[in-house]
Design an enzyme around this catalytic site. Structure first.
Site, PDB file in Angstrom:
ATOM      1  N   HIS A 185     -16.600   9.032   1.670  1.00  0.00           N
ATOM      2  CA  HIS A 185     -15.215   9.390   1.327  1.00  0.00           C
ATOM      3  C   HIS A 185     -14.541   8.141   0.763  1.00  0.00           C
ATOM      4  CE1 HIS A 185     -11.203  10.938   1.260  1.00  0.00           C
ATOM      5  NE2 HIS A 185     -10.791   9.944   2.018  1.00  0.00           N
ATOM      6  N   GLY A 238      -3.643   9.411  16.685  1.00  0.00           N
ATOM      7  CA  GLY A 238      -2.700   9.129  15.592  1.00  0.00           C
ATOM      8  C   GLY A 238      -1.682  10.249  15.464  1.00  0.00           C
ATOM      9  N   ALA A 239      -1.361  10.851  16.610  1.00  0.00           N
ATOM     10  CA  ALA A 239      -0.543  12.073  16.615  1.00  0.00           C
ATOM     11  C   ALA A 239       0.856  11.861  16.049  1.00  0.00           C
ATOM     12  CB  ALA A 239      -0.457  12.603  18.039  1.00  0.00           C
ATOM     13  N   ALA A 240       1.363  10.624  16.109  1.00  0.00           N
ATOM     14  CA  ALA A 240       2.716  10.385  15.611  1.00  0.00           C
ATOM     15  C   ALA A 240       2.735   9.978  14.137  1.00  0.00           C
ATOM     16  CB  ALA A 240       3.390   9.294  16.448  1.00  0.00           C
ATOM     17  N   GLY A 241       1.564   9.977  13.512  1.00  0.00           N
ATOM     18  CA  GLY A 241       1.500   9.585  12.099  1.00  0.00           C
ATOM     19  C   GLY A 241       1.801  10.749  11.177  1.00  0.00           C
ATOM     20  N   GLY A 294      -9.636   9.343  10.019  1.00  0.00           N
ATOM     21  CA  GLY A 294      -9.141   7.985   9.776  1.00  0.00           C
ATOM     22  C   GLY A 294     -10.142   7.158   8.978  1.00  0.00           C
ATOM     23  N   ASN A 295      -9.647   6.470   7.973  1.00  0.00           N
ATOM     24  CA  ASN A 295     -10.515   5.704   7.061  1.00  0.00           C
ATOM     25  C   ASN A 295     -10.879   4.323   7.589  1.00  0.00           C
ATOM     26  OD1 ASN A 295     -11.012   7.399   4.857  1.00  0.00           O
ATOM     27  ND2 ASN A 295      -8.889   7.163   4.178  1.00  0.00           N
ATOM     28  N   GLY A 328      -0.758  13.616  11.495  1.00  0.00           N
ATOM     29  CA  GLY A 328      -0.510  14.267  12.785  1.00  0.00           C
ATOM     30  C   GLY A 328       0.652  15.244  12.693  1.00  0.00           C
ATOM     31  N   ASP A 372     -11.863  16.158  -0.318  1.00  0.00           N
ATOM     32  CA  ASP A 372     -12.490  15.920  -1.622  1.00  0.00           C
ATOM     33  C   ASP A 372     -13.045  17.235  -2.178  1.00  0.00           C
ATOM     34  OD1 ASP A 372     -12.261  12.951  -1.257  1.00  0.00           O
ATOM     35  OD2 ASP A 372     -13.568  13.428   0.418  1.00  0.00           O
ATOM     36  N   ARG A 413      -5.541  -0.485   5.724  1.00  0.00           N
ATOM     37  CA  ARG A 413      -5.800  -1.783   5.097  1.00  0.00           C
ATOM     38  C   ARG A 413      -4.454  -2.434   4.779  1.00  0.00           C
ATOM     39  NH1 ARG A 413     -10.134  -3.506   1.304  1.00  0.00           N
ATOM     40  NH2 ARG A 413     -10.881  -1.392   1.302  1.00  0.00           N
TER      41      ARG A 413
HETATM   42  N1  LIG Z   1     -10.768  11.510   5.214  1.00  0.00           N
HETATM   43  C1  LIG Z   1      -9.758  11.830   4.426  1.00  0.00           C
HETATM   44  O1  LIG Z   1      -9.920  12.673   3.520  1.00  0.00           O
HETATM   45  C2  LIG Z   1      -8.407  11.207   4.565  1.00  0.00           C
HETATM   46  C3  LIG Z   1      -8.188  10.210   5.467  1.00  0.00           C
HETATM   47  N2  LIG Z   1      -6.937   9.633   5.606  1.00  0.00           N
HETATM   48  C4  LIG Z   1      -6.792   8.596   6.611  1.00  0.00           C
HETATM   49  O2  LIG Z   1      -6.226   9.155   7.798  1.00  0.00           O
HETATM   50  C5  LIG Z   1      -5.635   8.118   8.576  1.00  0.00           C
HETATM   51  C6  LIG Z   1      -4.271   8.524   9.088  1.00  0.00           C
HETATM   52  O3  LIG Z   1      -3.386   8.720   8.020  1.00  0.00           O
HETATM   53  P1  LIG Z   1      -1.811   8.879   8.268  1.00  0.00           P
HETATM   54  O4  LIG Z   1      -1.542   9.881   9.320  1.00  0.00           O
HETATM   55  O5  LIG Z   1      -1.202   9.054   6.947  1.00  0.00           O
HETATM   56  O6  LIG Z   1      -1.467   7.432   8.823  1.00  0.00           O
HETATM   57  P2  LIG Z   1      -0.171   6.953   9.611  1.00  0.00           P
HETATM   58  O7  LIG Z   1      -0.162   5.484   9.512  1.00  0.00           O
HETATM   59  O8  LIG Z   1       1.018   7.757   9.224  1.00  0.00           O
HETATM   60  O9  LIG Z   1      -0.518   7.361  11.117  1.00  0.00           O
HETATM   61  C7  LIG Z   1      -1.558   6.785  11.830  1.00  0.00           C
HETATM   62  C8  LIG Z   1      -1.193   6.856  13.287  1.00  0.00           C
HETATM   63  O10 LIG Z   1      -2.306   6.401  14.038  1.00  0.00           O
HETATM   64  C9  LIG Z   1      -1.818   5.707  15.143  1.00  0.00           C
HETATM   65  N3  LIG Z   1      -2.871   4.862  15.713  1.00  0.00           N
HETATM   66  C10 LIG Z   1      -3.292   3.631  15.313  1.00  0.00           C
HETATM   67  N4  LIG Z   1      -4.235   3.167  16.133  1.00  0.00           N
HETATM   68  C11 LIG Z   1      -4.440   4.123  17.066  1.00  0.00           C
HETATM   69  C12 LIG Z   1      -5.271   4.214  18.195  1.00  0.00           C
HETATM   70  N5  LIG Z   1      -6.094   3.211  18.541  1.00  0.00           N
HETATM   71  N6  LIG Z   1      -5.217   5.339  18.944  1.00  0.00           N
HETATM   72  C13 LIG Z   1      -4.392   6.340  18.619  1.00  0.00           C
HETATM   73  N7  LIG Z   1      -3.543   6.305  17.577  1.00  0.00           N
HETATM   74  C14 LIG Z   1      -3.585   5.214  16.802  1.00  0.00           C
HETATM   75  C15 LIG Z   1      -0.627   4.926  14.595  1.00  0.00           C
HETATM   76  O11 LIG Z   1       0.261   4.535  15.641  1.00  0.00           O
HETATM   77  C16 LIG Z   1      -0.010   5.968  13.672  1.00  0.00           C
HETATM   78  O12 LIG Z   1       0.972   6.756  14.341  1.00  0.00           O
HETATM   79  C17 LIG Z   1      -5.625   6.888   7.662  1.00  0.00           C
HETATM   80  O13 LIG Z   1      -6.734   6.072   8.017  1.00  0.00           O
HETATM   81  C18 LIG Z   1      -5.843   7.476   6.281  1.00  0.00           C
HETATM   82  O14 LIG Z   1      -6.414   6.540   5.405  1.00  0.00           O
HETATM   83  C19 LIG Z   1      -5.871  10.086   4.881  1.00  0.00           C
HETATM   84  C20 LIG Z   1      -6.042  11.094   3.967  1.00  0.00           C
HETATM   85  C21 LIG Z   1      -7.316  11.704   3.729  1.00  0.00           C
HETATM   86  O1  LIG Z   2      -6.742   6.304   0.916  1.00  0.00           O
HETATM   87  C1  LIG Z   2      -6.144   6.968   1.790  1.00  0.00           C
HETATM   88  O2  LIG Z   2      -5.652   6.484   2.825  1.00  0.00           O
HETATM   89  C2  LIG Z   2      -6.009   8.453   1.602  1.00  0.00           C
HETATM   90  C3  LIG Z   2      -7.288   9.153   1.421  1.00  0.00           C
HETATM   91  O3  LIG Z   2      -8.318   8.853   1.992  1.00  0.00           O
HETATM   92  C4  LIG Z   2      -7.287  10.280   0.501  1.00  0.00           C
HETATM   93  O4  LIG Z   2      -6.220  10.741   0.090  1.00  0.00           O
HETATM   94  O5  LIG Z   2      -8.387  10.736   0.148  1.00  0.00           O
END
Ligand SMILES: NC(=O)C1=CN([C@@H]2O[C@H](COP(=O)(O)OP(=O)(O)OC[C@H]3O[C@@H](n4cnc5c(N)ncnc54)[C@H](O)[C@@H]3O)[C@@H](O)[C@H]2O)C=CC1
Ligand SMILES: O=C([O-])CC(=O)C(=O)O
Length: 328
Positions: free
Chosen positions: A188, A12-15, A131-132, A18, A160, A93
């Protein structure tokens, strides 16, 4: 710089996470200021171009510790020889999607990634799932990596934990450095249990310094629902704070927790505290010699027991769903 670079794979490096994470890794904050790193970025084909843009910016940072950046759209290649795997990319989601649909869509991502880690990662690989739904995605990946020791698979609840520290520091009027033994238990998700049962500030009990009503009606919901509050305010989910927590999680894993304190991480349960063996659940953990270990022997009061059980029940439900879907 005499040491060979450590291979760090980021999915998810481009997210958004990332983008906030990669520059901090390149600057040495993930592993230490004397450890060179090589980045291996994994993206889906449609986002490879954006990852290339980020790689150009990484190059432009002229980071002394960055030994190179490679980009892949194939997990087998991305995890080849990896020492640290940060699994950030996940399927968000979308409208109308049920929890089962979300778990199924993520199974399509985390199963092949687990297989690729099993097939090609370095013997010392450490995996952090961000990733969630992070705990259950980690469970899926782990179940497809039977040759990798279970303790190498973790999911992130450090955000958290940090959120809990920040709320307590504000309430007590002390710096976060004064706080010890705060713990996040369970999933989480909004069911998580941020606990101060054993927590201290400046050697005093936090549980005795704040009233139970504040804990139940303010502190716990604020921490547990902080992700939703950030989305409401920013229109986007937490990114820089999530990246920061991922840095903290790995740095602590590799470099250890200070004496007399612990942190929180979702790790594979060994049955401690009645959490079914094999579930990836958050516990208070210490880190030493590159291993996270669940803090043992804590007395759990009735309030904590109820809260832990509720979050663990949700994890059991998620596990049963992915089992029925044939994902584990
Ligand atoms: N555990 C935690 O505390 C937290 C978890 N998250 C979760 O982290 C995840 C990423 O968040 P963001 O970077 O904001 O999302 P984002 O949507 O900006 O980036 C996700 C990236 O993953 C890529 N991706 C999708 N499927 C893939 C695959 N099979 N292989 C490689 N890359 C893939 C997408 O192309 C996108 O660039 C989300 O699931 C979010 O809910 C976010 C905040 C806190
Ligand atoms: O719900 C989300 O995608 C973000 C998340 O996990 C958090 O901020 O704890």
């Amino acid at each position: 710089m005499t040491q060979a670079p450590v291979n760090v794979t980021v999915t998810g490096a481009a997210g958004q996470i990332g983008y906030a994470l990669l520059f901090r890794i390149a600057s040495g904050q993930l592993l230490g200021q004397d450890v060179p790193v090589k980045l291996r970025l994994l993206e889906i084909p449609q986002a490879v171009k954006a990852a290339e843009g980020t790689a150009m910016e990484l190059e432009d940072g002229a980071f002394p510790l960055l030994a190179g950046t490679d980009i892949f759209d194939d997990p087998k290649q991305a995890f080849e020889g990896t020492n640290i795997a940060l699994l950030v990319g996940a399927r968000p989601r979308s409208k109308g999607m049920e929890r089962g649909d979300l778990l199924e869509a993520n199974g399509g991502i985390f199963k092949p990634q687990g297989e690729a880690i099993n097939a090609g990662a370095a013997d010392d690989v450490k995996v952090l799932v961000v990733g969630n739904p992070a705990n259950t995605n980690a469970l899926i990946a782990r179940s497809h990596a039977p040759d990798v020791p279970a303790d190498r698979f973790t999911a992130m609840t450090r955000l958290d934990h940090n959120r809990a520290l920040a709320q307590l520091a504000k309430k007590l009027g002390v710096p976060v450095t004064e706080l010890k033994k705060v713990a996040i238990w369970g999933n989480h998700s909004a069911t998580q249990y941020p606990s101060v049962q054993h927590a201290e500030f400046g050697g005093k009990s936090i549980a005795e310094a704040v009233d139970q009503a504040w804990l139940e009606n303010d502190f716990i919901p604020t921490v547990a629902k902080r992700g939703a509050a950030i989305i409401e305010a920013r229109g986007l989910s937490s990114a820089a704070s999530a990246a920061s927590a991922a840095i903290d999680h790995v740095y602590t894993w590799v470099n250890g927790t200070p004496a007399g304190d612990w942190t929180s991480a979702a790790v594979v349960s060994d049955g401690s505290y009645g959490v079914p063996e094999g579930l990836i659940s958050s516990f208070p953990v210490t880190a030493k010699d590159g291993k996270y270990e669940i803090v043992q022997g804590l007395e759990i009061d009735e309030f904590s027991r109820t809260r832990i059980d509720a979050s663990v029940a949700e994890l059991v439900e998620e596990r049963d769903t992915v089992q029925k879907l044939g994902l584990i």
